[in-house]
Design a protein around this motif. Structure first.
Motif, PDB file in Angstrom:
ATOM      1  N   ASP A 108      18.829  -1.993  68.053  1.00 12.28           N
ATOM      2  CA  ASP A 108      17.786  -1.141  68.622  1.00 12.28           C
ATOM      3  C   ASP A 108      18.286  -0.401  69.844  1.00 12.28           C
ATOM      4  O   ASP A 108      18.010   0.786  70.026  1.00 12.28           O
ATOM      5  N   ARG A 163      21.342  -2.929  55.746  1.00 11.78           N
ATOM      6  CA  ARG A 163      20.751  -3.450  56.981  1.00 11.78           C
ATOM      7  C   ARG A 163      20.590  -2.306  57.980  1.00 11.78           C
ATOM      8  O   ARG A 163      19.552  -2.178  58.639  1.00 11.78           O
ATOM      9  N   HIS A 174      17.635   0.066  56.822  1.00  9.07           N
ATOM     10  CA  HIS A 174      16.294  -0.458  57.102  1.00  9.07           C
ATOM     11  C   HIS A 174      15.994  -0.446  58.597  1.00  9.07           C
ATOM     12  O   HIS A 174      14.914  -0.025  59.013  1.00  9.07           O
ATOM     13  N   ARG A 186      15.382   3.096  59.766  1.00  8.30           N
ATOM     14  CA  ARG A 186      14.092   3.657  59.359  1.00  8.30           C
ATOM     15  C   ARG A 186      12.996   3.189  60.311  1.00  8.30           C
ATOM     16  O   ARG A 186      12.180   3.966  60.784  1.00  8.30           O
ATOM     17  N   LEU A 187      13.019   1.888  60.617  1.00  8.84           N
ATOM     18  CA  LEU A 187      11.967   1.355  61.483  1.00  8.84           C
ATOM     19  C   LEU A 187      12.127   1.861  62.910  1.00  8.84           C
ATOM     20  O   LEU A 187      11.176   1.887  63.674  1.00  8.84           O
ATOM     21  N   ASN A 188      13.339   2.271  63.253  1.00  6.92           N
ATOM     22  CA  ASN A 188      13.548   2.833  64.585  1.00  6.92           C
ATOM     23  C   ASN A 188      13.329   4.347  64.608  1.00  6.92           C
ATOM     24  O   ASN A 188      13.586   5.006  65.613  1.00  6.92           O
ATOM     25  N   GLY A 189      12.915   4.879  63.470  1.00  9.25           N
ATOM     26  CA  GLY A 189      12.666   6.316  63.419  1.00  9.25           C
ATOM     27  C   GLY A 189      13.936   7.137  63.339  1.00  9.25           C
ATOM     28  O   GLY A 189      13.959   8.306  63.717  1.00  9.25           O
ATOM     29  N   GLN A 248      14.534  -5.503  57.038  1.00 12.45           N
ATOM     30  CA  GLN A 248      14.125  -5.978  58.355  1.00 12.45           C
ATOM     31  C   GLN A 248      12.786  -6.708  58.288  1.00 12.45           C
ATOM     32  O   GLN A 248      11.974  -6.469  57.393  1.00 12.45           O
ATOM     33  N   PRO A 279       9.390   3.426  67.274  1.00 13.98           N
ATOM     34  CA  PRO A 279      10.213   2.320  66.804  1.00 13.98           C
ATOM     35  C   PRO A 279       9.435   1.011  66.653  1.00 13.98           C
ATOM     36  O   PRO A 279       8.757   0.589  67.566  1.00 13.98           O
ATOM     37  N   VAL A 280       9.566   0.449  65.474  1.00 16.48           N
ATOM     38  CA  VAL A 280       8.842  -0.789  65.184  1.00 16.48           C
ATOM     39  C   VAL A 280       9.666  -1.959  65.705  1.00 16.48           C
ATOM     40  O   VAL A 280      10.836  -2.080  65.371  1.00 16.48           O
ATOM     41  N   MET A 295      11.541  -5.154  65.715  1.00 19.80           N
ATOM     42  CA  MET A 295      12.024  -5.928  64.568  1.00 19.80           C
ATOM     43  C   MET A 295      12.348  -7.349  65.004  1.00 19.80           C
ATOM     44  O   MET A 295      12.930  -7.568  66.060  1.00 19.80           O
ATOM     45  N   HIS A 353      16.267  -9.993  60.194  1.00 24.36           N
ATOM     46  CA  HIS A 353      16.607  -9.320  58.946  1.00 24.36           C
ATOM     47  C   HIS A 353      16.962 -10.328  57.863  1.00 24.36           C
ATOM     48  O   HIS A 353      17.314 -11.476  58.137  1.00 24.36           O
ATOM     49  N   PRO A 406       8.965  -4.428  55.806  1.00 25.75           N
ATOM     50  CA  PRO A 406       8.561  -3.078  55.409  1.00 25.75           C
ATOM     51  C   PRO A 406       9.664  -2.414  54.596  1.00 25.75           C
ATOM     52  O   PRO A 406      10.811  -2.379  55.016  1.00 25.75           O
TER      53      PRO A 406
END
Ligand SMILES: Cc1cc2nc3c(=O)[nH]c(=O)nc-3n(C[C@H](O)[C@H](O)[C@H](O)COP(=O)(O)OP(=O)(O)OC[C@H]3O[C@@H](n4cnc5c(N)ncnc54)[C@H](O)[C@@H]3O)c2cc1C
Ligand SMILES: NC(=O)c1ccc[n+]([C@@H]2O[C@H](COP(=O)([O-])OP(=O)(O)OC[C@H]3O[C@@H](n4cnc5c(N)ncnc54)[C@H](O)[C@@H]3O)[C@@H](O)[C@H]2O)c1
Ligand SMILES: Cc1cc2nc3c(=O)[nH]c(=O)nc-3n(C[C@H](O)[C@H](O)[C@H](O)COP(=O)(O)O)c2cc1C
Ligand SMILES: [Zn+2]
Lengths: 417, 184, 1005, 94
Positions: free
Chosen positions: A87, A133, A136, A139-142, C931, C941-942, C944, C947, C980
């Protein structure tokens, strides 16, 4: 600042281009500044630019031992992407990519940011796991990053050989479409010109030889080959030479400097539509606007400041290139060169305050800091101006090594171009 | 129980070419011992362990190759593996040492002929001139991407010890070099 | 077509061997010994290419590798297409096909030449100033167009079939450059019995001697001397002479790269023969005898076809028997051009005038020219030229005392010509010397940078050291060869004198732009022909504040073309120095880099292609697996059987069958790739205590234990079972990929930290073939084959090891399990691996023994929650993170990584920990790498939490399972979290990572 | 490719060696006694000098031995190499 535009170019064309003025001044160093930046690479110049523009600090100077942009900024393979795993890294590099997207306009200088897409090839089952990894998490981090089958990768970049007969067949790829390249020199020059226009002094051929500190240990200025310069804040952005400069303040760094090579082919008409990277077999390639294939090689095994590397390193890279692109075997190497990259134990940068009051450091970009240039400069300027890190660079401290809080992109993905 | 199984070498499946030959099964022992044990080892093995770096000694069908200051590769006829090992263990009883059987770990390729050194030069970075690499010299080195032990057994005869999984690679590179040489 | 411009006699071409060839589809004829350039010139073809930026028509300028303009594509078929070759280096063979580049639709009518009309608006660096708006227009619109205009030739489109060879070489003396200086050096070194390599980039050795027809050496015509010298070298067994071989790179410690071209000059090369060979030469001493390159003059419109270097013209005439024109104007500042003028004159080419920049040219050549009736114009410059596709005329203007040319557009005299020769003097070729990090110094007398302080053991001789006279070059070359030989420990033969006659020393030269009296802002006087950099571009760069020569180079791109500024760098530097108002040496040169001239990628890659790109390591059992139809996967350099599909099965079905076979009967698996290290010596246990987290001292011989090894920073590095064979002997296993790394790390600690320990490490990875036999019936299969050990349940419990015989072969038998079932690992000497494998298969036939691959092995171990280093761990996991803290020896004070584990952050409760995951839908197999989040509704940002590290369909549980690393995971067991996926969310519940037989009863089976 | 003087085997090509980083960083005898700061310094802080560098090499594809060398990191020329135990000219512990 003299505005650049199609119209100004046209007007100057009519008068034989006699009216262009220097893109930046060549000032004599003043005795004192509010802040000094050591190192006129993209990161240092960018830091000065953001200090001036966003923090109103205009009585500042950037010092360089040579010509501005002559360090790694002027010798890298210009790959830009932000699909990093962790992140912290994703936030940092994506901050940069967002700035890249408007940088030409911001600076009024065409840095030729070209989001041509960065394709990272997977050759083993393990590669696939690692790339998935990343995809994914991104994607979640935009951060955009998508999986392509081998056939889709070939459709995206037709010269790639994906056949099963390869020693390491391509079995898929991760694609970041927003990734791409930019013109390395233009980045340095664009930042220099824009910073200069706001009053920043850029002083070339001015090597820092000592860092002065007061009785309390705080920074008071530097000694240079062009005399003493006082300043309460000094930012070290000296890439491969960071250890050398920090030693002047008595600090040892978690850094080692290695030669890293790159090379270009003779220019040819467009054949290569994007950037391709293969960490598994060590090949990094794109085509520049002038037509050369720009190819990144590996680092030598030993630390060195020689700015050149061994023949076997470039050979190894070209083996990989010929393996993936057998039609390029008859292409020829036009020029090969080396840079000195400062490598941290976890391959992530350090953008931080130091234990010395008034001394800041931005380093450890190793083989992959060009892509971060505007983002790194932006958050480092913040850190210097406010004497505290920006949210984005807060994790990139020196202390993370003491604490074991590594941001180990290397372990997670092999390399970090 | 006791059904007999056949031994097969790493290179058995490869065709042989002129001047390249796969050598048959052999006993190989890796001996590690400090200088104090060298004499004892020599007499137990029946070959004087060379103490000069990068030299091989032979006596009869046995040979001792210096690989490092406390490391020797011992070669003996395949059938003698057990008794050689036992003799060494006996002889070295008083000396801390390590004796490890590596007969199957590696295999040997012999390159023989007037252009042997030139052929090896396509992958070996060492100077194979007779003055620089005399008969009797041996060393670990690289051949292209394969780690090897190279031993010059004659002016135009080299023996390469190579880990078995690298043997086909080594063989193919050498064979390619031979064919290229013929085509030129 | 006839060779209208071929002389009647002379030259080194073979007039009895005509060669037909095609250029841009038109057929021509040349002769054996021609280059493509000389053959085209013989046919009167001067227009051969288009420049990079403005697409200006261009002709042949030089006769060697410094040619900037005449770049062509050459091919036999598409797979052999090679772009950007210099016509001056392409040797003619029967049927050669070449084409011009960077033009469309044709060389004569090139649409791209439009750029020339816009040239006033396209100065150096124009692209940095425009194409800024609208924001997306650059990448979408402008960039593709600029790219299409740029580039030179086209890249080949088919895989190159040719072979490329490589060799290492060692010598006492390497001589680069086979002109008189280099040949003399080689002769001297050979006389000293040194091992010599002499290379030259040209097809023939001889350098300037190849065009030398007047001089004599030691009483012989120069070319006869050359032939004899070469014959002598050829007889020397310790001398290797390599023609067509470019010294392209000079690396640290006298390591020099040579590129030899072997087949490009042949009409029908043997397809087995390599096209090129890369020589990697380690030389004790190096002699550089690379000669000098003639400099063009920078005058307005100096780039038209028909304008060439004077010495090149002379080379075409003397060496190739080609008259490069019928009426010539010569522009010079150097005596050498007079020699060319005289030669042309004698060959019947009208020399209309020699315009010499110098006010009072003098010397024997000038006199000879005058005597021959050639009109000499001192203090005269070229103010411009005319002619669209070939020079038609030149305008000559007088230069005043101040060095300024007579002003006004009409001033001067226009002289008609179809050939304009120029000579600005010679630039010593110091490329390799400078690459070696040798220091150059500017010599004001010759106005050149000359080798000053070498960094390596190397010497320069001849023209590359500024020694231009033939006699002097020979003597210097000989002396260098002799000194080199002596320095290399060979003999130094007594110095030879060389008696030279008929060679006239020449002088002169100029740097930078020449005066022309026109509006400097409007004329195009080219400095760098290929990249279309003009004198005014250089000045513009300076005006825009680019003060460093490195900036000027990059802003204007001067010297960055495929000739790397061979002919242009000194002129550009001189122009920049004037504009900057600083002395030239202070401004300095840019960095010389390899390669000297471009080198094929293929030559660097050599034989490393396909299978030979990287060794493909196969186990002893691999041939069996291949015959059994295994599907393989790459693991490092190894290939391993992944599964063994039966007729019609996909991976899922095959793995399902294999797993069930192991759980219900018995499976057999090839584990030979595992790393193995024999750790032997009285201190073996102590050493392992220090290397591993585990404690080893109490492990009894005959027992084994699962060990974990950390990096000093506390993160898991490798794992594996370690068996104690004897008090002082351990059989250590490592992961397949980690084998080399683990051994290297152990050696590092052993040798440099604990050198006092009596213990030694020997790799035995390849000594042993490893056959794993797993499943409740494993013992029944194996027992009949085992001799010398009781492998019964009590006598040989789980985690035991014995030396015994299996199938008649000495073996180390482990009772271990990576499947959770009763298991054995049979280690046998590798040559017996396949035979023992087959013997066990035969023995197992009645039990339904089933071979299985790595995929099944992974599923089996995941069902048991066993980690794979590199999959569950990624270099950031501690033993505790993966649930292995129990292995840590309680009483141990220290081991590698121990101290790091004591840092606060390593015990933080929110570290990622190993857990199991179960999806709500048992058919849903998660994606590895997916994740895990607490709230999938959050916008990016989600945050996390972790994983998925492993995910499979478990045939045993008949549902999907997964392992994951999740923040504070152990404390969250039982919680529901979310994975997700694009467009949907998978609900998962956290569970213990051991899915099957948590009590481990099956192990004791 | 550098030419590296192995104290046992003589001058040998770089590809036979593996680089071992800065020399004279001995593992502390009692790591537990160190503060996090000190331990972190041991693990990560390097001199990384421009100029003379005392460093370790291992002749991995040769005699297998580690040894110490002093190399100039600007020119890449070796000043000396020493066997472990021999006192390096830089005076530090080997
Ligand atoms: C061959 C190569 C390929 C690369 N490829 C990529 C890539 O594809 N993508 C990517 O993102 N990154 C890449 N990188 C990394 C990238 O180039 C660097 O991370 C980045 O350019 C660093 O920028 P910088 O401004 O920090 O450093 P630099 O541009 O090196 O600037 C540092 C400056 O500090 C000056 N300096 C040093 N010491 C002193 C002193 N004592 N006094 C005054 N000034 C001093 C130097 O002269 C220099 O100009 C590559 C690097 C190399 C060498
Ligand atoms: N000022 C002048 O009049 C002038 C100028 C140049 C040369 N010369 C003549 O040159 C002679 C000097 O002889 P010399 O031997 O020094 O030079 P030379 O030009 O005769 O030979 C140099 C040779 O080196 C080769 N070469 C250059 N770079 C190379 C590389 N990287 N790899 C492989 N080959 C390479 C060239 O192909 C050439 O054959 C004298 O006879 C002199 O008359 C005179
Ligand atoms: C992206 C990129 C493209 C380059 N293209 C060229 C090129 O077309 N021609 C060239 O001569 N050099 C090219 N260079 C290399 C530079 O000339 C130079 O080698 C590099 O900036 C390092 O500087 P140095 O060699 O002067 O040390 C390129 C460099 C980069 C980073
Ligand atoms: Zn050695």
């Amino acid at each position: 600042m003299q505005r650049f535009s199609a119209l100004s170019l046209f007007r100057q064309g009519l008068s034989g281009h006699r009216g262009w003025r220097a893109q930046w001044r060549s000032p004599e160093p003043k005795a004192a500044y509010d802040a000094l930046i050591i190192g006129a690479g993209g990161h240092g110049l960018g830091t000065a630019y953001y200090l001036a523009r966003e923090h109103g600090m205009r009585n500042i100077a950037v010092l360089d031992r040579g010509w501005l942009g002559g360090g790694n900024t002027g010798r890298n393979t210009t790959i830009i992407r932000s699909n990093y795993l962790f992140d912290e890294s994703a936030a940092l590099y994506d901050h940069a990519v967002k700035l890249w997207e408007g940088l030409s306009q911001t600076l009024n200088y065409n840095v030729m940011f070209s989001p041509r897409g960065v394709l990272m090839l997977a050759h083993t089952v393990h590669d696939v796991q690692v790339f998935q990894r990343h995809i994914h998490a991104n994607r979640l981090n935009g951060v955009d990053n998508e999986w392509l089958s081998a056939e889709e990768a070939k459709a995206y970049c037709p010269p790639i050989e994906i056949g099963r007969h390869l020693r390491y067949p391509v079995i898929g790829a991760a694609l970041q479409r927003r990734g791409g390249t930019a013109r390395h020199d233009a980045v340095a020059w664009g930042f220099a010109r824009a910073a200069d226009a706001m009053g920043v002094d850029i002083i070339e051929n001015c090597a820092v030889t000592a860092i002065h500190r007061d009785a309390a240990g705080a920074v008071t200025g530097v000694e240079t080959t062009r005399g003493t310069i006082r300043a309460p804040k000094v930012g070290v952005v000296a890439a491969g030479h960071t250890s050398v400069v920090m030693a002047m303040a008595g600090l040892r760094m978690p850094l080692e400097s290695y030669p890293l090579q790159a090379l270009v082919s003779e220019p040819v008409k467009p054949v290569f539509p994007c950037v391709v990277m293969s960490n598994t077999i060590h090949a990094y390639i794109s085509q520049s606007d002038k037509g050369e294939l720009v190819i990144g090689a590996g680092t030598d095994a030993y630390t060195s400041y020689s700015q050149r590397g061994g023949l076997h390193i470039s050979s190894h890279t070209l083996e990989a290139i010929c393996e993936l692109f057998p039609m390029f075997r008859r292409m020829r190497m036009l020029r090969n060169w080396g840079g000195i990259v400062d490598v941290t134990p976890d391959r992530s940068p350090i953008i931080a305050k130091t234990s010395v009051p008034g001394l800041y450091v931005n380093s450890g970009w190793g083989t992959g800091g060009f892509k971060a240039t505007p983002g790194s400069a932006h958050v480092f300027a913040w850190t210097m101006a406010k004497d505290e890190p920006h949210r984005i660079n807060a994790p990139f401290t020196i202390e993370r090594f003491r604490d074991g809080l590594l941001i180990d992109e290397a372990a997670a993905a092999a390399v970090a171009h | 129980m006791g059904e007999s199984v056949e031994r097969e070498g790493a290179l058995d499946l490869l065709a042989t070419a002129t001047r390249l030959a796969a050598s048959g099964p052999e006993a190989r022992l890796v001996l590690r011992v400090r200088p104090a044990g060298v004499a004892a080892a020599s007499s137990a093995f029946g070959v004087d362990l060379p103490t000069m770096p990068c030299r091989a000694e032979r006596a009869g069908a046995c040979a001792a190759l210096w690989l490092g200051p406390d490391e020797w590769l011992l070669l003996a006829p395949a059938a003698d593996e057990g008794c050689v090992a036992a003799a060494l263990e006996d002889g070295l009883a008083g000396h801390p040492h390590s004796l490890v059987t590596a007969s199957h770990r590696q295999t040997a390729v012999v390159v023989d002929g007037a252009r042997a050194a030139a052929l090896l030069a396509i992958g070996c970075p060492l100077d194979l001139d007779l003055a620089a690499f005399p008969v009797g010299m041996c060393t670990r080195t690289l051949f292209a991407k394969a780690p090897i032990v190279l031993w010059r057994q004659g002016v135009a005869r080299f023996r390469i010890e190579v880990w078995r999984s690298f043997a086909p690679y080594l063989w193919q590179v050498l064979d390619g070099g031979l064919r290229e040489g013929l085509a030129e | 077509m006839s060779e209208a411009f071929r002389t009647r006699d002379g030259g080194r071409i073979d007039r009895t061997r005509p060669r037909s060839f095609r250029f841009d589809g038109v057929g021509y004829q040349g002769l054996a010994g021609d280059t493509l350039a000389s053959a085209l010139l013989a046919n009167g073809v001067h227009l051969v290419g288009r420049s990079f930026k403005y697409h200006r028509p261009r002709g042949v300028v030089a006769a060697g590798s410094d040619e900037p303009n005449a770049l062509v594509g050459v091919w036999r078929d598409e797979a052999s297409y090679a772009p950007n070759l210099r016509a001056t280096q392409v040797e003619l063979y029967e049927g050669l096909r070449a084409e011009s580049q960077n033009r469309s639709p044709s060389l004569r009518f090139d649409r791209g030449a439009m750029a020339g009309l816009l040239a006033p608006f396209l100065p150096a660096g124009f692209y940095y100033k425009t194409f800024l708006w609208p924001r997306r227009a650059w990448a979408r619109f402008w960039e593709p167009r600029i790219r299409a205009m740029a580039g030179l030739g086209r890249a080949p489109t088919l895989p190159d079939r040719d072979r490329y060879a490589q060799t290492y070489a060692h010598c006492d003396v390497l001589v680069v450059g086979g002109g008189p200086a280099g040949i003399a050096a080689a002769l001297a070194a050979a006389a000293g019995h040194a091992r010599v390599i002499l290379c030259d980039e040209q097809a023939e050795l001889g350098g300037s001697l190849l065009a030398e027809t007047e001089a004599t050496i030691d009483g012989m015509a120069a070319q006869a001397w050359l032939a004899e010298a070469l014959a002598r070298l050829a007889r020397e067994p310790r001398v290797r002479v390599l023609p067509r071989t470019t010294g392209f790179g000079y690396f640290a410690h006298n390591f020099v790269g040579l590129a030899e071209r072997l087949t490009d000059h042949l009409a029908e090369p043997d397809p087995q023969a390599p096209r090129e060979r890369l020589w990697q030469v380690r030389a004790r001493e190096v002699v550089l005898a690379t000669g000098a390159l003639e400099r063009p003059l920078v005058f307005p419109e100096n780039d038209r076809p028909g304008i060439m270097l004077a010495d090149a013209a002379r080379t075409y005439l003397r060496r190739y028997g080609v008259k490069p024109g019928s009426r010539a104007v010569v522009a010079t500042a150097h005596d050498g051009a007079y020699r060319a003028a005289l030669d042309l004159h004698r060959a019947g080419v009208a020399v209309a005038a020699v315009a010499d920049l110098r006010p009072d040219p003098e010397g024997p050549l000038v006199e000879a020219a005058r005597a021959a009736g050639i009109a000499i114009r001192p203090a005269t410059a070229i103010a411009g030229t005319k002619g669209r596709l070939r020079v038609r005329s030149a305008r000559l203007v007088r230069i005043g005392a101040e060095g300024e040319a007579g002003g006004g557009a009409s001033a001067g005299e226009t002289v008609g010509c179809d050939l304009l020769l120029m000579s600005g003097g010679f630039t010593p070729s110091v490329h390799l010397f400078s690459q070696s990090r040798g220091q150059l110094a500017f010599d004001p007398v010759s106005a050149a940078f000359l080798p000053a302080r070498p960094a390596e053991r190397c010497r320069s001789a001849g023209a590359c050291r500024g020694t231009f006279g033939l006699a002097a070059a020979l003597i210097e070359g000989y002396a260098a060869g002799e000194a080199a030989s002596a320095a290399a420990g060979r003999g130094g033969a007594p110095g030879l004198g060389f008696a030279v006659t008929g060679a006239i020393d020449t002088r002169g030269g100029t740097l930078g732009a020449t005066p022309h009296g026109r509006d400097a802002a409007r004329v195009k006087a080219f400095v760098d022909f290929q990249n279309d950099v003009t004198a005014k571009d250089v000045k513009l760069a300076v005006r825009e504040g680019f003060r460093s020569i490195e900036h000027i180079k990059r802003y204007t791109t001067t010297g960055m073309a495929t000739d790397q500024g061979k002919s242009s760098n000194m002129n550009a530097l001189a122009i920049a120095a004037v504009a900057l108002g600083r002395p030239l040496p202070e401004v300095g040169l840019t960095t010389f880099r390899m390669p000297y001239t471009p080198v094929s990628f293929g030559a660097f890659a050599g034989f490393a292609r396909g299978e030979l790109f990287d060794p493909l390591r196969r186990t002893p059992i691999d041939p069996w697996a291949e015959a059994a139809g295994a599907v393989f996967e790459e693991v490092g350099q190894w290939r391993r059987a992944r599964y063994f599909p039966r007729e019609g099965e996909d991976m899922h079905q095959a793995v399902g069958r294999e797993v069930r076979a192991v759980r219900q009967g018995v499976g057999i698996f090839d584990g030979s790739t595992l790393g193995k290290i024999e750790v032997v010596g009285p201190d073996a246990a102590e050493f392992l205590n220090r290397m591993y987290v585990n404690a080893w001292s109490k492990l009894a011989p005959g027992r084994c234990r699962y060990g974990v090894m950390l990096r000093e920073d506390g993160f898991v590095m490798d794992d594996g079972v370690v068996g104690r064979m004897a008090p002082d002997r351990f059989h250590v296993t490592t992961t397949t990929g980690g084998a080399a790394r683990v051994l290297a790390t152990m050696e590092d600690y052993l040798q440099t930290e604990w050198a006092d320990l009596d213990v030694w490490l020997t790799s035995t990875s390849e000594q042993w073939a490893v056959i794993a036999l797993q499943g409740p019936r494993a013992r029944e299969v194996l027992a009949p084959l085992v001799a010398g050990a009781d492998i019964g349940r009590e006598a040989f419990p789980h985690m035991s090891v014995r030396a015994c015989r299996v199938a008649g072969v000495e073996a180390r038998l482990f009772r271990v399990s990576f499947s959770g079932e009763l298991g054995f690992e049979v280690n046998v000497p590798a040559d017996y691996g396949r035979a023992v494998w087959e013997a066990i298969l035969r023995a197992g036939r009645g039990f339904g023994i089933t071979p299985y691959g790595t995929e099944t092995m992974h599923v089996l171990r995941a069902e048991k929650g066993y980690i794979i280093v590199g999959q569950e761990t990624d270099g950031t996991a501690t033993p505790d993170d993966v649930g292995l803290s129990g292995l840590i020896g309680r009483t141990k004070k220290d081991f590698v990584g121990a101290r790091s584990l004591r840092r606060a952050a390593m015990a933080a409760p929110d570290r990622k920990q190993l857990v199991g995951l179960l999806t709500e839908d048992p058919r849903e197999v998660l994606q590895e790498g997916a994740q895990i989040v607490a709230n999938p509704q959050t916008p990016a940002p989600v945050p996390m939490l972790g994983h998925v590290t492993s995910a499979y369909h478990s045939p045993t549980l008949e549902r999907s399972i997964a392992l994951a690393m999740v923040r504070g995971g152990r404390a969250r067991i039982g919680e529901v979290l979310f994975v997700p996926m694009p467009g949907r969310v998978v609900k998962v519940s956290l569970c213990d990572p051991v899915f099957f037989d948590r009590e481990g009863v099956r192990l004791d089976g | 490719m550098l030419l590296i003087p192995c104290p046992w085997c003589g001058l040998r090509p770089e590809i036979e060696f593996s680089y071992g980083g800065e020399a004279n960083i001995a593992r502390p005898a009692d790591p537990a006694a160190l503060t996090d700061e000190e331990w972190g310094a041991f693990l990560y802080l390097r001199t990384n000098p421009k100029g003379r560098h005392a460093e370790r090499w291992r002749h991995a594809n040769g005699c297998g031995r580690f040894f110490n060398a002093v190399r100039d990191t600007v020119s890449d020329f070796f000043e000396t190499t020493t066997k472990p135990g021999e006192l390096p000219p830089s005076g530090g512990k080997s």
